[in-house]
Design an enzyme around this catalytic site. Structure first.
Site, short mmCIF file in Angstrom:
data_model
loop_
_atom_site.label_atom_id
_atom_site.label_comp_id
_atom_site.label_asym_id
_atom_site.label_seq_id
_atom_site.Cartn_x
_atom_site.Cartn_y
_atom_site.Cartn_z
N GLU A 172 12.55 -9.58 2.32
CA GLU A 172 11.86 -8.42 2.54
C GLU A 172 12.67 -7.29 2.39
OE1 GLU A 172 8.83 -8.36 5.37
OE2 GLU A 172 9.75 -6.49 6.69
N ASP B 252 1.21 -15.60 6.92
CA ASP B 252 0.88 -16.99 6.55
C ASP B 252 0.62 -17.50 5.25
OD1 ASP B 252 0.31 -17.07 9.37
OD2 ASP B 252 -1.99 -17.08 9.05
N ARG C 200 5.57 12.50 -3.01
CA ARG C 200 5.84 13.18 -1.57
C ARG C 200 6.59 12.54 -0.57
NH1 ARG C 200 0.30 12.08 0.61
NH2 ARG C 200 -0.43 10.92 -1.43
N PRO D 151 0.87 -1.26 0.01
CA PRO D 151 -0.10 -0.10 -0.07
C PRO D 151 0.85 1.21 -0.02
CG PRO D 151 -0.12 -1.08 2.07
CD PRO D 151 0.60 -2.19 1.16
N ASN D 152 0.36 2.34 -0.88
CA ASN D 152 1.04 3.67 -1.04
C ASN D 152 2.31 3.60 -1.66
OD1 ASN D 152 -1.22 4.93 0.54
ND2 ASN D 152 -0.53 3.95 2.35
N HIS E 81 3.57 -4.71 8.91
CA HIS E 81 3.74 -4.43 10.42
C HIS E 81 2.50 -4.72 11.05
CE1 HIS E 81 7.14 -1.62 9.34
NE2 HIS E 81 6.13 -0.85 9.03
N ALA F 137 3.03 -0.82 4.79
CA ALA F 137 2.54 -0.80 6.33
C ALA F 137 1.87 -1.96 6.80
CB ALA F 137 1.58 0.38 6.55
N ARG G 137 6.69 0.81 13.54
CA ARG G 137 7.19 0.24 12.39
C ARG G 137 8.35 -0.69 12.78
NH1 ARG G 137 5.18 3.75 8.34
NH2 ARG G 137 4.83 5.73 9.19
N ASN H 186 7.95 -5.73 -0.61
CA ASN H 186 7.88 -4.74 0.47
C ASN H 186 6.37 -4.51 0.72
OD1 ASN H 186 7.84 -2.24 1.73
ND2 ASN H 186 8.98 -1.09 0.24
N TYR I 145 11.47 8.79 1.33
CA TYR I 145 11.67 7.76 0.32
C TYR I 145 12.34 8.01 -1.03
CZ TYR I 145 7.88 6.04 3.55
OH TYR I 145 7.14 5.55 4.57
N HIS J 263 12.58 -2.77 2.83
CA HIS J 263 11.76 -1.22 3.22
C HIS J 263 12.91 -0.48 2.58
CE1 HIS J 263 8.69 -3.14 5.48
NE2 HIS J 263 9.83 -3.89 5.99
N ILE J 264 12.56 0.72 1.94
CA ILE J 264 13.26 1.84 1.40
C ILE J 264 13.94 2.52 2.61
CG2 ILE J 264 12.78 4.02 0.09
CD1 ILE J 264 10.57 2.43 -1.35
N SER J 265 13.13 2.63 3.82
CA SER J 265 13.52 3.41 4.63
C SER J 265 14.04 2.48 5.82
CB SER J 265 12.34 4.34 5.36
OG SER J 265 11.37 3.43 5.69
N ARG K 194 12.92 4.55 12.75
CA ARG K 194 11.33 5.29 12.74
C ARG K 194 10.59 5.24 13.77
NH1 ARG K 194 9.07 4.98 6.79
NH2 ARG K 194 7.78 6.84 7.70
O1 CA2 Z 1 10.29 2.14 3.88
C1 CA2 Z 1 9.36 1.38 3.46
O2 CA2 Z 1 9.72 0.87 2.33
C2 CA2 Z 1 8.17 1.24 3.86
O3 CA2 Z 1 7.67 -0.11 3.67
C3 CA2 Z 1 7.14 2.10 3.23
C4 CA2 Z 1 5.89 2.06 3.79
C5 CA2 Z 1 5.91 2.28 5.47
O4 CA2 Z 1 4.28 2.00 5.92
C6 CA2 Z 1 6.73 1.16 6.04
O5 CA2 Z 1 6.85 1.42 7.51
C7 CA2 Z 1 8.17 1.44 5.38
C8 CA2 Z 1 4.94 3.31 3.33
C9 CA2 Z 1 5.05 3.53 1.92
C10 CA2 Z 1 4.41 5.02 1.43
O6 CA2 Z 1 5.09 5.27 0.55
C11 CA2 Z 1 4.75 6.72 0.23
C12 CA2 Z 1 5.71 7.27 -0.65
C13 CA2 Z 1 5.48 8.57 -0.92
C14 CA2 Z 1 4.47 9.30 -0.50
C15 CA2 Z 1 3.61 8.71 0.65
C16 CA2 Z 1 3.71 7.47 0.93
#
Ligand code: CA2
Length: 159
Positions: A104, A93, A23, A15-16, A86, A83, A117, A80, A28, A106-108, A113
């Site tokens: 797995e 499963d 943004r 998601p997202n 978490h 959210a 997370r 990836n 990110y 994660h970009i960040s 954080r």
């Molecule tokens: O760091 C990651 O890759 C995450 O999986 C990114 C998720 C976050 O919920 C995880 O804790 C860590 C969120 C992705 C949202 O990406 C956006 C990118 C640009 C603007 C808004 C959201």
């Protein structure tokens, strides 16, 4: 097994992640999801692998993608789950059920954080996790997956 794809890896973004590059660049970066998917296709090709890239904002669709990876004979998954990492026992499963080597990503750096997370259900079903390298984490994950499954780098003479 129908439609077997024994050199295919699935790259699943949750998601997202379709919003990448629009943004929160401080967290990110500036790359878009299309950039991520291009990087994955190119990196996979270096090891003779085909990357099947999917993104969904829906947990059940991601579960279906994991099941599809098994039914198509995929040899690895890069996940990836955003959210859902978490929160999602369902994704955990699904990964445990298909028994496909999974990394797995994660970009960040999720550990630097918010505390919510810090835990990942999906990471418990992966053989490795990478976080904090920006989108380069996908390249590192595919390289590590290739080593794990014995996919050798393709030389120019092989192409
Ligand atoms: O760091 C990651 O890759 C995450 O999986 C990114 C998720 C976050 O919920 C995880 O804790 C860590 C969120 C992705 C949202 O990406 C956006 C990118 C640009 C603007 C808004 C959201």
């Amino acid at each position: 097994m129908a439609d077997a794809a024994h050199n295919t890896i699935y790259v699943l973004n949750g998601p997202n992640l379709n919003l990448l590059g629009t943004r929160e660049p401080e967290t990110y970066g500036h790359a878009t999801l299309a950039d991520v998917e291009r990087l994955c296709v190119e990196t996979a090709a270096r090891f003779g692998l085909t990357a099947e890239c999917r993104q969904s904002n829906h947990e059940g669709v991601l579960v279906d993608c994991i099941h599809e990876a098994r039914s198509r004979g995929a040899v690895g998954i890069i996940l990836n789950a955003g959210a859902y990492s978490h929160t999602s026992i369902a994704l955990h499963d699904a990964l445990m059920g298909v028994k496909i080597p999974t990394v797995e990503v994660h970009i960040s750096n999720i550990h630097a954080r918010e505390s919510f997370r810090h835990h990942s259900f999906t990471a418990k079903a992966a053989f490795a996790s990478i976080c904090g390298f920006g989108i380069d984490g996908y390249r590192l994950a595919i390289t590590g997956l290739a080593a794990k499954i014995g996919a050798k780098a393709v030389t120019q003479t092989d192409i």
